[in-house]
Design a protein around this motif. Structure first.
Motif, short mmCIF file in Angstrom:
data_model
loop_
_atom_site.label_atom_id
_atom_site.label_comp_id
_atom_site.label_asym_id
_atom_site.label_seq_id
_atom_site.Cartn_x
_atom_site.Cartn_y
_atom_site.Cartn_z
N PHE A 207 62.79 -14.45 7.85
CA PHE A 207 63.77 -13.94 8.80
C PHE A 207 63.51 -14.45 10.22
O PHE A 207 64.43 -14.93 10.89
CB PHE A 207 63.77 -12.40 8.78
CG PHE A 207 64.51 -11.83 7.61
CD1 PHE A 207 65.89 -11.73 7.62
CD2 PHE A 207 63.82 -11.41 6.48
CE1 PHE A 207 66.58 -11.20 6.54
CE2 PHE A 207 64.50 -10.88 5.39
CZ PHE A 207 65.88 -10.78 5.42
N LEU A 208 62.26 -14.34 10.69
CA LEU A 208 61.97 -14.68 12.09
C LEU A 208 61.97 -16.18 12.35
O LEU A 208 62.38 -16.64 13.43
CB LEU A 208 60.63 -14.08 12.51
CG LEU A 208 60.55 -12.56 12.58
CD1 LEU A 208 59.18 -12.11 13.06
CD2 LEU A 208 61.64 -12.00 13.49
N ALA A 209 61.49 -16.97 11.41
CA ALA A 209 61.34 -18.41 11.65
C ALA A 209 62.47 -19.25 11.07
O ALA A 209 62.54 -20.44 11.37
CB ALA A 209 60.01 -18.90 11.07
N PHE A 210 63.34 -18.63 10.24
CA PHE A 210 64.38 -19.45 9.61
C PHE A 210 65.78 -18.84 9.72
O PHE A 210 66.67 -19.43 10.36
CB PHE A 210 64.03 -19.68 8.13
CG PHE A 210 65.01 -20.58 7.42
CD1 PHE A 210 65.08 -21.93 7.73
CD2 PHE A 210 65.86 -20.08 6.45
CE1 PHE A 210 65.99 -22.76 7.09
CE2 PHE A 210 66.76 -20.90 5.80
CZ PHE A 210 66.83 -22.24 6.12
N LEU A 211 66.00 -17.68 9.12
CA LEU A 211 67.35 -17.14 9.04
C LEU A 211 67.92 -16.75 10.40
O LEU A 211 69.05 -17.11 10.74
CB LEU A 211 67.38 -15.93 8.09
CG LEU A 211 67.16 -16.24 6.61
CD1 LEU A 211 67.24 -14.97 5.79
CD2 LEU A 211 68.17 -17.28 6.11
N ILE A 212 67.14 -16.02 11.21
CA ILE A 212 67.63 -15.60 12.53
C ILE A 212 67.86 -16.79 13.45
O ILE A 212 68.92 -16.90 14.08
CB ILE A 212 66.68 -14.55 13.15
CG1 ILE A 212 66.71 -13.27 12.31
CG2 ILE A 212 67.06 -14.27 14.59
CD1 ILE A 212 65.76 -12.19 12.79
N PRO A 213 66.89 -17.75 13.58
CA PRO A 213 67.19 -18.94 14.39
C PRO A 213 68.38 -19.74 13.88
O PRO A 213 69.19 -20.22 14.69
CB PRO A 213 65.89 -19.76 14.30
CG PRO A 213 64.82 -18.76 14.03
CD PRO A 213 65.47 -17.73 13.16
#
Length: 375
Positions: A207-213
């Protein structure tokens, strides 16, 4: 997958002969080539942007992105060494944690920076007045500092739960060890605790390093596109190409890694699916490293002015080196000529002295002969 394996130190393990296939040799060579290109590329960008480009919002974004990518590509040779030694870690548990932390730090910093850069470009187009009044290098420096601090904070769990695992076949893995720290004081189920920690870290990365960015990147460039269309501006082909390249590259580089991580977490222990995911993870991690090499090409070499500065800087460096070489060659030639001139002068001086001496001896002989004749 390695939670239930025996963790034991090896006492004087017998050296194993590493048999590398042609595919392994090709992969190792490719790793070495990729790491060399990435290090040179990001060093060049840091040198040119850091010393030859005026401090601006864009240059600060690029500097931080290049610093993160340089950190990642500098750690890639150690991963290459791990592969060359038969997928066994020989550099100790401390460096294992440091090496892994660098990889995850770059993952978070790259994701955060790409998202913020996309958001920054969106604000410039959608809210130009606000961007003109509030967008400045000092604010960007603070944002970059916050990004690095947040990325370090997200990396701490991966540093804590990383360690070396000794396998019965003599190999040493640099992998997760969820039972090595921060254990609760009351009775607990160790297997369930390790599973929860494993799932938590995997989904945190996702989530923090892929989906949200990725979501921020897509929304930002969609808003930019909609604003340009609404205002009747014609979109440049270079802008469209850059947007597509950024999104596609980010997805292609990091999606395989996160896909296999989630597959390994969700699959039952010892299942073929989990074994397949564990074998695919090193390759997917290598693909993730490629993002550190492609980023400078997308964000730096797509700028014609910066390309001119890089060429000018390289030309200036080459001219400086050639000038120093020419000066050194001229100095040596001058020294050699002066030495030859001095030698010629000394030889002529010696020859003239010898001639004078011979003439004096002949004159003395002639005078003595004349005197004897007169007598």
């Amino acid at each position: 997958i390695y939670e239930n394996l025996p963790i034991r130190p090896l006492i004087n393990p017998s050296p194993q002969k590493v048999n590398l296939s042609s595919l392994n040799i090709f992969t190792i060579s490719l790793h070495g080539l990729v790491s060399s290109i990435g290090i040179i590329e990001n060093l060049l960008i840091l040198g040119v942007v850091g010393f030859h480009v005026r401090r601006s919002v864009i240059s600060i974004w690029i500097l931080n992105l290049a610093a993160s990518d340089l950190l990642a590509t500098s750690s890639l040779p150690f991963f290459t060494l791990y592969m060359a030694r038969g997928n066994t870690w020989t550099l100790g548990p401390t460096f294992c944690r440091i090496h892994s932390a660098i990889f995850f730090l770059n993952m978070f910093v790259s994701g955060f920076l790409l998202a913020v850069i996309s958001l920054d470009r969106c604000l410039v187009v959608v809210r130009p007045v606000w961007a003109q009044n509030n967008r400045n290098p000092e604010l960007v420096k603070k944002i970059c500092g916050g990004i690095w601090a947040l990325a370090v904070l997200c990396t701490i769990p991966f540093y804590i739960y990383r360690g070396t695992i000794h396998l019965p076949n003599g190999k040493i893995l640099c992998y997760y060890d969820y039972a090595r720290a921060l254990l609760p004081s009351e009775p607990f189920d160790l297997k369930a605790l390790c599973k929860h920690r494993k799932e938590g870290l995997a989904f945190m990365k996702l989530f923090l390093a892929f989906l949200i960015p990725l979501l921020i990147i897509i929304i930002s460039y969609s808003a930019v596109n909609a604003t340009l269309v609404r205002r009747g501006y014609q979109r440049s082909f270079r802008f469209v190409r850059l947007v597509v390249a950024v999104v596609v590259t980010f997805v292609l580089c990091w999606a395989p890694y996160h896909f296999f991580i989630i597959m390994e977490v969700m699959a039952p222990n010892g299942s073929p699916l989990q074994k397949h995911a564990s074998k695919a993870l090193p390759i997917s991690a290598t693909i993730g490293f490629l993002n550190s090499i492609i980023n400078p090409i997308l964000y730096v070499f797509s700028c014609p002015d910066l390309c001119k500065k890089i060429r000018h800087s390289l030309g200036a460096v080459m001219e400086s080196v050639l000038a120093e070489d020419l000066m050194e060659l001229a100095r040596r030639r001058s020294t050699a000529r002066s030495s030859i001139s001095t030698s010629d002068f000394l030889m002529k001086h010696r020859n003239s002295n010898a001639t004078v001496c011979l003439k004096t001896d002949e004159q003395d002989k002639a005078e003595s002969t004349a005197n004897s004749t007169q007598q």
